[in-house]
Write a protein that holds these residues in place. Structure first.
Motif, PDB file in Angstrom:
ATOM      1  N   ASN A 101       0.858  -1.177   0.000  1.00 30.08           N
ATOM      2  CA  ASN A 101       0.000   0.000   0.000  1.00 30.08           C
ATOM      3  C   ASN A 101       0.898   1.232   0.000  1.00 30.08           C
ATOM      4  OD1 ASN A 101      -1.797   2.055   0.407  1.00 30.08           O
ATOM      5  ND2 ASN A 101      -2.629   1.283   2.335  1.00 30.08           N
ATOM      6  N   GLU A 102       0.935   1.909  -1.134  1.00 30.71           N
ATOM      7  CA  GLU A 102       1.864   3.036  -1.263  1.00 30.71           C
ATOM      8  C   GLU A 102       1.594   4.119  -0.228  1.00 30.71           C
ATOM      9  OE1 GLU A 102       0.853   5.829  -4.698  1.00 30.71           O
ATOM     10  OE2 GLU A 102      -0.025   3.918  -5.363  1.00 30.71           O
ATOM     11  N   GLY A 103       0.371   4.158   0.294  1.00 27.71           N
ATOM     12  CA  GLY A 103       0.056   5.144   1.328  1.00 27.71           C
ATOM     13  C   GLY A 103       0.870   4.937   2.589  1.00 27.71           C
ATOM     14  N   ASP A 104       1.277   3.684   2.839  1.00 25.28           N
ATOM     15  CA  ASP A 104       2.098   3.402   4.014  1.00 25.28           C
ATOM     16  C   ASP A 104       3.517   3.926   3.856  1.00 25.28           C
ATOM     17  OD1 ASP A 104      -0.035   2.082   5.149  1.00 25.28           O
ATOM     18  OD2 ASP A 104       0.586   0.109   4.430  1.00 25.28           O
ATOM     19  N   PHE A 105       3.914   4.136   2.600  1.00 26.37           N
ATOM     20  CA  PHE A 105       5.278   4.599   2.326  1.00 26.37           C
ATOM     21  C   PHE A 105       5.233   5.773   1.342  1.00 26.37           C
ATOM     22  CE2 PHE A 105       5.512   0.027   3.249  1.00 26.37           C
ATOM     23  CZ  PHE A 105       6.376   0.042   4.338  1.00 26.37           C
ATOM     24  N   ASN A 106       4.287   6.699   1.589  1.00 25.56           N
ATOM     25  CA  ASN A 106       4.077   7.788   0.627  1.00 25.56           C
ATOM     26  C   ASN A 106       5.228   8.795   0.583  1.00 25.56           C
ATOM     27  OD1 ASN A 106       3.639   9.077   3.035  1.00 25.56           O
ATOM     28  ND2 ASN A 106       1.472   9.520   2.674  1.00 25.56           N
TER      29      ASN A 106
END
Length: 205
Positions: A101-106
Protein backbone atom coordinates in the motif's frame (compact mmCIF):
# COMPACT_ATOMS: atom_id res chain seq x y z
CA UNK A 1 5.90 -3.05 32.06
CA UNK A 2 7.81 -6.10 30.86
CA UNK A 3 8.20 -6.22 27.07
CA UNK A 4 7.10 -9.28 25.12
CA UNK A 5 9.75 -11.55 23.68
CA UNK A 6 10.27 -14.17 21.04
CA UNK A 7 12.43 -16.90 22.56
CA UNK A 8 14.16 -19.78 20.79
CA UNK A 9 15.01 -22.30 23.48
CA UNK A 10 17.16 -25.46 23.35
CA UNK A 11 17.08 -25.66 19.55
CA UNK A 12 18.92 -28.61 18.00
CA UNK A 13 19.15 -29.31 14.29
CA UNK A 14 21.11 -31.79 12.16
CA UNK A 15 21.59 -32.09 8.42
CA UNK A 16 22.07 -35.85 8.09
CA UNK A 17 25.22 -36.49 10.17
CA UNK A 18 26.19 -32.81 10.50
CA UNK A 19 25.26 -31.10 13.77
CA UNK A 20 24.29 -27.53 12.87
CA UNK A 21 22.55 -26.25 16.01
CA UNK A 22 23.37 -27.63 19.45
CA UNK A 23 20.93 -26.29 22.00
CA UNK A 24 20.62 -22.69 20.81
CA UNK A 25 19.00 -20.15 23.12
CA UNK A 26 18.20 -16.66 21.83
CA UNK A 27 15.83 -13.86 22.83
CA UNK A 28 14.34 -11.09 20.69
CA UNK A 29 12.60 -8.35 22.64
CA UNK A 30 9.92 -6.05 21.26
CA UNK A 31 11.19 -2.52 20.70
CA UNK A 32 14.72 -3.80 20.14
CA UNK A 33 16.98 -4.87 17.28
CA UNK A 34 18.82 -8.15 17.86
CA UNK A 35 21.72 -9.04 15.57
CA UNK A 36 22.87 -12.59 14.89
CA UNK A 37 26.49 -12.82 13.75
CA UNK A 38 28.36 -15.84 12.43
CA UNK A 39 30.37 -17.21 9.55
CA UNK A 40 28.88 -18.64 6.37
CA UNK A 41 27.55 -22.11 7.09
CA UNK A 42 27.32 -21.53 10.84
CA UNK A 43 23.54 -22.09 10.81
CA UNK A 44 22.13 -18.56 10.91
CA UNK A 45 19.67 -19.08 8.05
CA UNK A 46 18.72 -22.48 9.49
CA UNK A 47 17.80 -20.79 12.78
CA UNK A 48 15.74 -18.16 10.94
CA UNK A 49 13.85 -20.87 9.05
CA UNK A 50 13.15 -22.75 12.27
CA UNK A 51 11.80 -19.61 13.94
CA UNK A 52 9.57 -18.98 10.90
CA UNK A 53 8.32 -22.57 10.83
CA UNK A 54 10.01 -23.40 7.53
CA UNK A 55 12.03 -26.22 9.11
CA UNK A 56 11.17 -28.78 11.77
CA UNK A 57 13.61 -28.85 14.67
CA UNK A 58 15.13 -32.02 16.04
CA UNK A 59 14.42 -30.57 19.47
CA UNK A 60 13.59 -27.21 21.03
CA UNK A 61 10.72 -24.77 21.36
CA UNK A 62 9.75 -21.30 20.23
CA UNK A 63 7.83 -18.99 22.54
CA UNK A 64 5.86 -15.87 21.73
CA UNK A 65 4.57 -13.95 24.73
CA UNK A 66 5.05 -17.09 26.83
CA UNK A 67 3.02 -19.22 24.40
CA UNK A 68 4.98 -22.34 23.45
CA UNK A 69 5.08 -23.57 19.87
CA UNK A 70 6.79 -26.95 19.76
CA UNK A 71 6.55 -27.77 16.08
CA UNK A 72 6.69 -25.91 12.81
CA UNK A 73 3.35 -24.12 12.86
CA UNK A 74 3.47 -21.61 10.00
CA UNK A 75 -0.03 -20.26 10.56
CA UNK A 76 0.45 -19.52 14.26
CA UNK A 77 3.92 -18.13 13.71
CA UNK A 78 2.68 -15.91 10.88
CA UNK A 79 0.32 -14.27 13.34
CA UNK A 80 3.33 -13.10 15.32
CA UNK A 81 6.15 -12.62 12.86
CA UNK A 82 7.12 -11.73 9.31
CA UNK A 83 10.09 -13.43 7.68
CA UNK A 84 12.45 -12.16 5.00
CA UNK A 85 14.42 -15.10 3.53
CA UNK A 86 17.69 -14.69 1.67
CA UNK A 87 16.18 -15.66 -1.67
CA UNK A 88 13.63 -13.60 -3.60
CA UNK A 89 10.09 -14.73 -2.87
CA UNK A 90 7.59 -12.25 -4.31
CA UNK A 91 5.45 -13.30 -7.33
CA UNK A 92 7.18 -11.72 -10.31
CA UNK A 93 3.93 -11.18 -12.25
CA UNK A 94 2.48 -8.77 -9.67
CA UNK A 95 2.99 -5.03 -9.57
CA UNK A 96 4.55 -3.30 -6.61
CA UNK A 97 1.33 -1.48 -5.76
CA UNK A 98 -0.49 -4.82 -5.57
CA UNK A 99 1.83 -5.92 -2.80
CA UNK A 100 2.48 -2.70 -0.93
CA UNK A 101 0.00 0.00 0.00
CA UNK A 102 1.86 3.04 -1.26
CA UNK A 103 0.06 5.14 1.33
CA UNK A 104 2.10 3.40 4.01
CA UNK A 105 5.28 4.60 2.33
CA UNK A 106 4.08 7.79 0.63
CA UNK A 107 7.30 9.60 1.54
CA UNK A 108 9.51 6.87 0.10
CA UNK A 109 10.83 8.02 -3.27
CA UNK A 110 11.85 4.49 -4.34
CA UNK A 111 8.36 3.06 -3.84
CA UNK A 112 6.76 6.04 -5.55
CA UNK A 113 9.05 5.54 -8.54
CA UNK A 114 8.46 1.78 -8.97
CA UNK A 115 4.88 1.44 -7.69
CA UNK A 116 3.44 0.71 -11.15
CA UNK A 117 6.22 -1.71 -12.16
CA UNK A 118 6.02 -5.49 -12.23
CA UNK A 119 8.32 -7.25 -9.78
CA UNK A 120 10.06 -9.01 -12.69
CA UNK A 121 11.06 -5.66 -14.20
CA UNK A 122 12.79 -4.34 -11.10
CA UNK A 123 16.55 -4.33 -10.66
CA UNK A 124 18.03 -6.72 -8.08
CA UNK A 125 18.38 -3.91 -5.56
CA UNK A 126 14.89 -2.55 -6.17
CA UNK A 127 13.36 -6.00 -5.80
CA UNK A 128 15.14 -6.59 -2.49
CA UNK A 129 14.07 -3.17 -1.29
CA UNK A 130 10.43 -3.90 -2.15
CA UNK A 131 10.64 -7.30 -0.46
CA UNK A 132 11.84 -5.72 2.78
CA UNK A 133 9.14 -3.07 2.76
CA UNK A 134 6.54 -5.73 1.99
CA UNK A 135 7.64 -7.68 5.08
CA UNK A 136 7.53 -4.51 7.18
CA UNK A 137 4.05 -3.70 5.86
CA UNK A 138 2.68 -6.97 7.29
CA UNK A 139 2.76 -5.24 10.68
CA UNK A 140 3.80 -8.21 12.81
CA UNK A 141 5.20 -8.02 16.34
CA UNK A 142 8.52 -9.54 15.24
CA UNK A 143 10.52 -9.31 12.01
CA UNK A 144 13.13 -11.87 10.93
CA UNK A 145 15.45 -10.31 8.35
CA UNK A 146 17.96 -12.74 6.85
CA UNK A 147 20.64 -10.88 4.86
CA UNK A 148 18.42 -7.87 4.09
CA UNK A 149 21.26 -5.73 2.70
CA UNK A 150 22.46 -8.22 0.07
CA UNK A 151 22.34 -6.71 -3.40
CA UNK A 152 21.58 -3.22 -2.16
CA UNK A 153 23.58 -0.07 -2.88
CA UNK A 154 24.80 1.97 0.12
CA UNK A 155 22.01 4.48 -0.50
CA UNK A 156 19.33 1.78 -0.38
CA UNK A 157 20.92 0.25 2.71
CA UNK A 158 20.72 3.58 4.51
CA UNK A 159 17.04 3.86 3.53
CA UNK A 160 16.34 0.35 4.83
CA UNK A 161 18.09 1.16 8.10
CA UNK A 162 15.76 4.14 8.50
CA UNK A 163 12.75 1.85 8.02
CA UNK A 164 14.13 -0.71 10.49
CA UNK A 165 14.69 1.99 13.11
CA UNK A 166 11.15 3.25 12.53
CA UNK A 167 9.82 -0.26 13.11
CA UNK A 168 11.76 -0.43 16.36
CA UNK A 169 10.18 2.84 17.51
CA UNK A 170 6.78 1.28 16.81
CA UNK A 171 7.62 -1.39 19.38
CA UNK A 172 8.43 -4.24 16.99
CA UNK A 173 11.16 -6.76 17.71
CA UNK A 174 13.70 -7.31 14.95
CA UNK A 175 16.11 -10.22 14.46
CA UNK A 176 18.63 -9.44 11.75
CA UNK A 177 21.66 -11.14 10.25
CA UNK A 178 23.94 -9.75 7.56
CA UNK A 179 27.56 -9.76 6.39
CA UNK A 180 27.72 -5.98 6.24
CA UNK A 181 29.07 -5.69 9.76
CA UNK A 182 29.39 -1.92 9.93
CA UNK A 183 25.68 -1.54 9.25
CA UNK A 184 24.82 -4.29 11.72
CA UNK A 185 26.87 -2.61 14.45
CA UNK A 186 25.21 0.74 13.76
CA UNK A 187 21.66 -0.60 13.88
CA UNK A 188 21.79 -3.28 16.58
CA UNK A 189 20.95 -3.15 20.29
CA UNK A 190 21.76 -6.75 21.24
CA UNK A 191 24.30 -9.04 19.60
CA UNK A 192 24.65 -12.81 19.51
CA UNK A 193 27.41 -14.92 17.96
CA UNK A 194 26.50 -18.28 16.44
CA UNK A 195 29.57 -20.48 16.46
CA UNK A 196 30.08 -24.23 16.64
CA UNK A 197 26.34 -24.75 16.78
CA UNK A 198 25.79 -22.59 19.85
CA UNK A 199 24.84 -18.98 20.50
CA UNK A 200 26.44 -16.65 23.00
CA UNK A 201 25.72 -13.02 23.79
CA UNK A 202 28.52 -10.59 22.91
CA UNK A 203 29.25 -7.11 24.18
CA UNK A 204 28.20 -4.41 21.72
CA UNK A 205 30.63 -1.82 23.11
Amino acid sequence: MCKSKMILDSVFFNYQDLEVLKGVYLEVEQGSITCLIGRNGSGKSTLFKIAAGQLHTDNGITRFRDKRLHRASKKERFEHLAYLPQKSFLPTSLKVNELINEGDFNKDDIIQRVKDSNIKNLSTGERRYVEILFVISLNRDFLLLDEPFTGLSPILIEKIIEHIKAVKKQGKGVLISDHYMRYIVDVGDTFYLLENGQVKAIDSE
